[in-house]
Design an enzyme around this catalytic site. Structure first.
Site, PDB file in Angstrom:
ATOM      1  N   CYS A  18     -12.498  32.043  35.336  1.00  0.00           N
ATOM      2  CA  CYS A  18     -13.090  32.824  34.236  1.00  0.00           C
ATOM      3  C   CYS A  18     -12.247  33.990  33.753  1.00  0.00           C
ATOM      4  O   CYS A  18     -11.702  33.952  32.647  1.00  0.00           O
ATOM      5  CB  CYS A  18     -14.469  33.324  34.658  1.00  0.00           C
ATOM      6  SG  CYS A  18     -15.610  31.977  34.952  1.00  0.00           S
TER       7      CYS A  18
HETATM    8  N1  LIG Z   1     -16.764  28.706  38.074  1.00  0.00           N
HETATM    9  C1  LIG Z   1     -17.360  29.775  37.601  1.00  0.00           C
HETATM   10  O1  LIG Z   1     -17.544  30.757  38.310  1.00  0.00           O
HETATM   11  C2  LIG Z   1     -17.877  29.825  36.173  1.00  0.00           C
HETATM   12  C3  LIG Z   1     -18.760  30.853  35.804  1.00  0.00           C
HETATM   13  C4  LIG Z   1     -19.247  30.901  34.524  1.00  0.00           C
HETATM   14  C5  LIG Z   1     -18.828  29.956  33.585  1.00  0.00           C
HETATM   15  N2  LIG Z   1     -17.935  28.974  33.948  1.00  0.00           N
HETATM   16  C6  LIG Z   1     -17.553  28.017  32.918  1.00  0.00           C
HETATM   17  O2  LIG Z   1     -18.266  26.807  33.142  1.00  0.00           O
HETATM   18  C7  LIG Z   1     -17.454  25.682  32.789  1.00  0.00           C
HETATM   19  C8  LIG Z   1     -17.339  24.732  33.968  1.00  0.00           C
HETATM   20  O3  LIG Z   1     -16.649  25.398  35.014  1.00  0.00           O
HETATM   21  P1  LIG Z   1     -16.731  24.933  36.527  1.00  0.00           P
HETATM   22  O4  LIG Z   1     -16.141  26.054  37.331  1.00  0.00           O
HETATM   23  O5  LIG Z   1     -18.095  24.453  36.867  1.00  0.00           O
HETATM   24  O6  LIG Z   1     -15.718  23.706  36.506  1.00  0.00           O
HETATM   25  P2  LIG Z   1     -15.476  22.639  37.678  1.00  0.00           P
HETATM   26  O7  LIG Z   1     -14.062  22.202  37.543  1.00  0.00           O
HETATM   27  O8  LIG Z   1     -15.956  23.184  38.987  1.00  0.00           O
HETATM   28  O9  LIG Z   1     -16.447  21.427  37.310  1.00  0.00           O
HETATM   29  C9  LIG Z   1     -16.345  20.682  36.151  1.00  0.00           C
HETATM   30  C10 LIG Z   1     -16.794  19.276  36.442  1.00  0.00           C
HETATM   31  O10 LIG Z   1     -16.770  18.580  35.199  1.00  0.00           O
HETATM   32  C11 LIG Z   1     -16.294  17.265  35.423  1.00  0.00           C
HETATM   33  N3  LIG Z   1     -15.804  16.739  34.162  1.00  0.00           N
HETATM   34  C12 LIG Z   1     -14.636  16.957  33.527  1.00  0.00           C
HETATM   35  N4  LIG Z   1     -14.607  16.320  32.349  1.00  0.00           N
HETATM   36  C13 LIG Z   1     -15.787  15.680  32.213  1.00  0.00           C
HETATM   37  C14 LIG Z   1     -16.357  14.869  31.210  1.00  0.00           C
HETATM   38  N5  LIG Z   1     -15.698  14.612  30.088  1.00  0.00           N
HETATM   39  N6  LIG Z   1     -17.586  14.373  31.418  1.00  0.00           N
HETATM   40  C15 LIG Z   1     -18.256  14.643  32.554  1.00  0.00           C
HETATM   41  N7  LIG Z   1     -17.768  15.423  33.540  1.00  0.00           N
HETATM   42  C16 LIG Z   1     -16.558  15.935  33.367  1.00  0.00           C
HETATM   43  C17 LIG Z   1     -15.254  17.424  36.504  1.00  0.00           C
HETATM   44  O11 LIG Z   1     -15.016  16.215  37.191  1.00  0.00           O
HETATM   45  C18 LIG Z   1     -15.897  18.506  37.402  1.00  0.00           C
HETATM   46  O12 LIG Z   1     -16.688  17.933  38.430  1.00  0.00           O
HETATM   47  C19 LIG Z   1     -16.129  26.260  32.321  1.00  0.00           C
HETATM   48  O13 LIG Z   1     -16.145  26.408  30.932  1.00  0.00           O
HETATM   49  C20 LIG Z   1     -16.094  27.631  32.967  1.00  0.00           C
HETATM   50  O14 LIG Z   1     -15.303  28.536  32.240  1.00  0.00           O
HETATM   51  C21 LIG Z   1     -17.471  28.883  35.231  1.00  0.00           C
END
Ligand SMILES: NC(=O)c1ccc[n+]([C@@H]2O[C@H](COP(=O)([O-])OP(=O)(O)OC[C@H]3O[C@@H](n4cnc5c(N)ncnc54)[C@H](O)[C@@H]3O)[C@@H](O)[C@H]2O)c1
Length: 459
Positions: free
Chosen positions: A274
């Protein structure tokens, strides 16, 4: 009954089928929360490994207990799939796929585009679609809205489309998906109403805003605020070092002001999915409008230079011991990007290790949560925190201050510690010489403090 009323009724009665696209740090806790609230949840992910783990009742996310996943899977409330055709069954869909940066530091929207295509292909009247991935203002309207319209659906009448930023803070024991207020902005007022009703079914407090752009920008303001304040306090550490003042003492003292000051702490740099990335989504968007976001650029410059600053501290500390970095054994404590989590994405520890290795140091690391990680094709494995390792190394560098580490033991066994997090503040003096990010304060111990300016004692 209108499509909107039908959906609201399904949320009320918990008969709506909920879908979460992307079962990562954000998606899995959200899926679990909706399942706990009584919905049938289908998680869709492109990773077979993730889908198999969830269906096996196991969790790959540290904050989500495996037992919770196992219980919900057993009750038939939670299931995962790689079959995109199942999305047609779903009434309310949250998209939580990655939004990384490309090498050029421009947004990499490929995951959002791909997830949007997948959802749009199965879209049907009576669905709510919410984007949760952090992104630039305008994404929901510019990418998702046309994709739905291309399938002949009228947004606000047939389907409902909104943006709602995820605010999950991995490792935070107080604030979680359920009790952190959720901001929601729909394309139309009906979209906002439907999305608010959806989240109210499982999240304690929901905050509607007037548009998806306001919701998108809310998340970017929050994370830019953090990035800028961390950049400020990191610069303050450098300033304090030059002035011979202890930055931690100054922050503690400033923190006694009951209003108008918010505590941020310096460190080896920023990491995670983030804070280092999100502000660049806004900077990129504003570049397209011919506006330069100066605070974002400056904070990013200072924060990204902190690993090199830490390495300078290690070099100087070894030099004081008449040792070269070349050939010195350096033990890095903590490679996760922050305390008590297992995520190494964008972790400053990786830069610290790389920079030390470039100077031919013999670098090892210990992290209770990260047994191995791979960087540039090379696998690194956590070493045991043995007495022999602590006594044998030339320097210990505390990069991440996990709470389970016994810092007194480090102070007693090691000879030199570079402490970037003030993790040794509660220890009593031991064998180790401790070097902080800024000068350690000689003033508190002295009856008649001697002011030091720019490294020179003022008589
Ligand atoms: N990690 C954090 O602390 C956090 C906090 C707030 C917001 N976010 C935001 O949330 C979003 C997700 O982040 P995250 O940390 O959960 O990511 P992550 O990498 O942990 O998880 C994403 C998941 O999406 C899957 N994926 C990728 N492409 C896909 C598709 N086309 N269809 C279905 N699944 C798909 C991946 O296999 C993975 O399991 C990002 O935009 C991030 O900026 C993250």
């Amino acid at each position: 009954m209108s499509t909107k009323e039908q959906l609201l009724q399904k949320f009320e009665q918990r008969t709506a089928k909920v879908g979460v696209i992307g079962l990562g740090y954000v998606g899995l806790p959200l899926a679990v929360e909706f399942a706990r609230a009584g919905f049938h949840v289908v998680g869709y992910d492109v990773s077979e490994r993730v889908v198999d783990l969830v269906n096996d009742g196991r969790s790959h996310i540290k904050d989500v207990p495996g037992s919770a996943v196992a219980a919900l899977v057993k009750e038939g409330r939670l299931e995962a799939t790689t079959d995109a055709a199942r999305i047609a069954e779903i009434d309310a869909i949250s998209i939580a796929v990655p939004t990384p940066l490309a090498k050029t530091r421009d947004p990499d929207m490929s995951y959002v585009v791909s997830a949007t295509d997948t959802v749009a292909r199965s879209a049907r009247p009576g669905q709510l679609i919410v984007l949760e991935s952090t992104t630039y203002p305008g994404t929901t309207r510019e990418l998702l809205l046309p994709a739905m319209e291309a399938h002949g659906l009228v947004v606000g009448r047939d389907v409902f489309l909104a943006f709602s930023p995820e605010r999950v803070d991995p490792g935070n024991e107080k604030w979680n998906t359920k009790n952190t207020p959720k901001v929601v902005g729909g394309i139309t007022a009906a979209c906002t109403d439907v999305a608010v009703a959806f989240y109210k079914a499982c999240i304690d407090s929901v905050v509607p805003v007037s548009s998806p752009e306001a919701a998108e920008l809310t998340k970017l303001l929050e994370n830019t605020f953090r990035s800028v304040n961390i950049g400020l306090v990191n610069e303050m550490a450098i300033v304090c070092d030059r002035l011979g003042v202890n930055v931690w003492e100054v922050i503690d003292a400033a923190g006694t002001k009951p209003f108008g000051f918010m505590r941020f702490t310096p460190g080896p740099g920023i990491g995670g999915h983030c804070i280092p990335l999100d502000p660049h989504y806004l900077a990129w968007k504003m570049r397209t409008l011919n506006y330069k976001t100066r605070f974002i650029d400056l904070a990013s410059e200072i924060n990204s230079q902190m690993p090199a600053y830490v390495v300078e501290k290690v070099v100087a500390a070894l030099n004081d011991e008449r040792k070269a970095v070349n050939g010195s054994r350096v033990l890095v404590i903590g490679v996760a990007y922050k305390r008590d989590i297992d995520d190494v994405r964008e972790s400053p520890a990786l830069d610290v290790i790389r920079l030390l290795e470039e100077m031919d140091a013999d670098v090892a690391y210990h992290d209770p949560y990260v047994s191995t990680f791979r960087e540039d094709g090379i696998e690194h494995s956590s070493v045991e925190l043995s007495d022999a390792e602590l006594k044998g190394c030339d320097a210990v560098v505390i990069v991440t201050d996990h709470t389970s580490i016994d810092y007194q033991r480090l102070v007693n066994r090691a000879s030199l510690i570079v402490d970037t997090r003030n993790a040794t503040r509660r220890t009593t003096p031991g064998r180790a010489r401790i070097v902080s990010l800024s000068a350690t304060n000689p003033l508190v111990a002295e009856e008649h403090p001697t002011p030091v300016v720019a490294g020179k004692v003022v008589a």
